[in-house]
Design a protein around this motif. Sequence first.
Motif, PDB file in Angstrom:
ATOM      1  N   VAL A  32      25.844  69.011  65.957  1.00 55.71           N
ATOM      2  CA  VAL A  32      26.542  69.713  67.033  1.00 55.71           C
ATOM      3  C   VAL A  32      25.701  70.866  67.576  1.00 55.71           C
ATOM      4  O   VAL A  32      24.837  71.405  66.880  1.00 55.71           O
ATOM      5  CB  VAL A  32      27.941  70.218  66.602  1.00 55.71           C
ATOM      6  N   GLN A  33      25.951  71.203  68.833  1.00 64.40           N
ATOM      7  CA  GLN A  33      25.290  72.322  69.492  1.00 64.40           C
ATOM      8  C   GLN A  33      26.347  73.220  70.111  1.00 64.40           C
ATOM      9  O   GLN A  33      27.491  72.812  70.282  1.00 64.40           O
ATOM     10  CB  GLN A  33      24.339  71.818  70.576  1.00 64.40           C
ATOM     11  N   CYS A  34      25.929  74.411  70.482  1.00 65.08           N
ATOM     12  CA  CYS A  34      26.845  75.374  71.091  1.00 65.08           C
ATOM     13  C   CYS A  34      26.920  75.188  72.598  1.00 65.08           C
ATOM     14  O   CYS A  34      25.927  74.879  73.250  1.00 65.08           O
ATOM     15  CB  CYS A  34      26.381  76.801  70.825  1.00 65.08           C
ATOM     16  N   CYS A  35      28.108  75.389  73.122  1.00 65.18           N
ATOM     17  CA  CYS A  35      28.345  75.469  74.561  1.00 65.18           C
ATOM     18  C   CYS A  35      29.278  76.665  74.709  1.00 65.18           C
ATOM     19  O   CYS A  35      30.486  76.543  74.514  1.00 65.18           O
ATOM     20  CB  CYS A  35      28.989  74.193  75.094  1.00 65.18           C
ATOM     21  N   GLY A  36      28.693  77.812  74.989  1.00 73.60           N
ATOM     22  CA  GLY A  36      29.496  79.035  74.973  1.00 73.60           C
ATOM     23  C   GLY A  36      29.892  79.324  73.540  1.00 73.60           C
ATOM     24  O   GLY A  36      29.042  79.383  72.661  1.00 73.60           O
ATOM     25  N   THR A  37      31.184  79.435  73.289  1.00 73.98           N
ATOM     26  CA  THR A  37      31.666  79.682  71.926  1.00 73.98           C
ATOM     27  C   THR A  37      32.290  78.431  71.313  1.00 73.98           C
ATOM     28  O   THR A  37      32.996  78.507  70.329  1.00 73.98           O
ATOM     29  CB  THR A  37      32.707  80.828  71.919  1.00 73.98           C
ATOM     30  N   ARG A  38      32.014  77.268  71.922  1.00 69.50           N
ATOM     31  CA  ARG A  38      32.543  76.000  71.400  1.00 69.50           C
ATOM     32  C   ARG A  38      31.388  75.101  70.998  1.00 69.50           C
ATOM     33  O   ARG A  38      30.266  75.264  71.467  1.00 69.50           O
ATOM     34  CB  ARG A  38      33.397  75.326  72.471  1.00 69.50           C
ATOM     35  N   VAL A  39      31.654  74.115  70.136  1.00 70.21           N
ATOM     36  CA  VAL A  39      30.627  73.167  69.717  1.00 70.21           C
ATOM     37  C   VAL A  39      30.916  71.790  70.311  1.00 70.21           C
ATOM     38  O   VAL A  39      32.058  71.462  70.612  1.00 70.21           O
ATOM     39  CB  VAL A  39      30.513  73.060  68.172  1.00 70.21           C
ATOM     40  N   TYR A  40      29.837  71.018  70.492  1.00 69.84           N
ATOM     41  CA  TYR A  40      29.969  69.659  71.028  1.00 69.84           C
ATOM     42  C   TYR A  40      28.872  68.783  70.447  1.00 69.84           C
ATOM     43  O   TYR A  40      27.856  69.277  69.957  1.00 69.84           O
ATOM     44  CB  TYR A  40      29.909  69.670  72.549  1.00 69.84           C
ATOM     45  N   ASN A  41      29.077  67.477  70.524  1.00 70.49           N
ATOM     46  CA  ASN A  41      28.094  66.500  70.076  1.00 70.49           C
ATOM     47  C   ASN A  41      27.255  66.101  71.289  1.00 70.49           C
ATOM     48  O   ASN A  41      27.758  65.456  72.207  1.00 70.49           O
ATOM     49  CB  ASN A  41      28.808  65.284  69.483  1.00 70.49           C
ATOM     50  N   PRO A  42      25.957  66.455  71.327  1.00 73.33           N
ATOM     51  CA  PRO A  42      25.126  66.170  72.496  1.00 73.33           C
ATOM     52  C   PRO A  42      24.904  64.677  72.765  1.00 73.33           C
ATOM     53  O   PRO A  42      24.486  64.307  73.859  1.00 73.33           O
ATOM     54  CB  PRO A  42      23.810  66.886  72.194  1.00 73.33           C
ATOM     55  N   ALA A  43      25.199  63.822  71.805  1.00 78.58           N
ATOM     56  CA  ALA A  43      25.089  62.380  72.037  1.00 78.58           C
ATOM     57  C   ALA A  43      26.247  61.883  72.904  1.00 78.58           C
ATOM     58  O   ALA A  43      26.113  60.893  73.627  1.00 78.58           O
ATOM     59  CB  ALA A  43      25.073  61.623  70.715  1.00 78.58           C
TER      60      ALA A  43
END
Length: 167
Positions: free
Chosen positions: A52-63
Amino acid sequence: MLPKKMLKVTLFLCVLLNISNAILTRKSTCGNIRRWQICCRGRIINRNEPNVQCCGTRVYNPALSICCGGQIRLRQSVDSMCCGIHSYRPSLSLCCGGQVSRRQGLGSACCGTDVYEPTLLICCADKIRMRQGRFSRCCGSNVYKSDSHTCCNGTIKVKTGRRSNCN
C-alpha cells in the motif's frame, strides 16, 4: 546478584530484543513505526496489504487504484494517468486543460479544453479552426496560408515576392 550464566542469558535476550525491535521499527516523520504500519502525512496507519501507498492520509493499493489530487480513484487500465482528481486511460482519452476528453483518433491533440484532429484542423489561440491546406499557420486566432500570406503583428497580409512586408 545474578549468577554469571543467568547474566549472560539476560544480556543475550536484551541484545536480541533490541535487534528485533530495530528490525520491526523504522524512523519516519511519525516517529518509530512498525513494518506493518505506514506513515501518511504524520498519521500512523496499519497496512492491510504489503504494497500500500499513501494518498493524503489514506492508504491504497497502487495495483488497483491511483492517487489523483489527493483522491483515490480506480485504475482505468495499467497505464492509467491523472487529470486533476480524475483517472483516465491515455489510449482512449486526453487530459485537456484539466478535463478528460475522448480521443478522436490516434493523432488527437488538445486545444484548450477541447480535443481535435490536427491533420484536418489547427488550434489557434485555444480556438479550433479548419486547415487551409498544407501551409496553414496561425496568426492570433485566425488561420492563413503561409505560402501566400504572412502574419504581421496579428494581421494577415498578402506576401509580395518572397519576403514578408510587415513595414
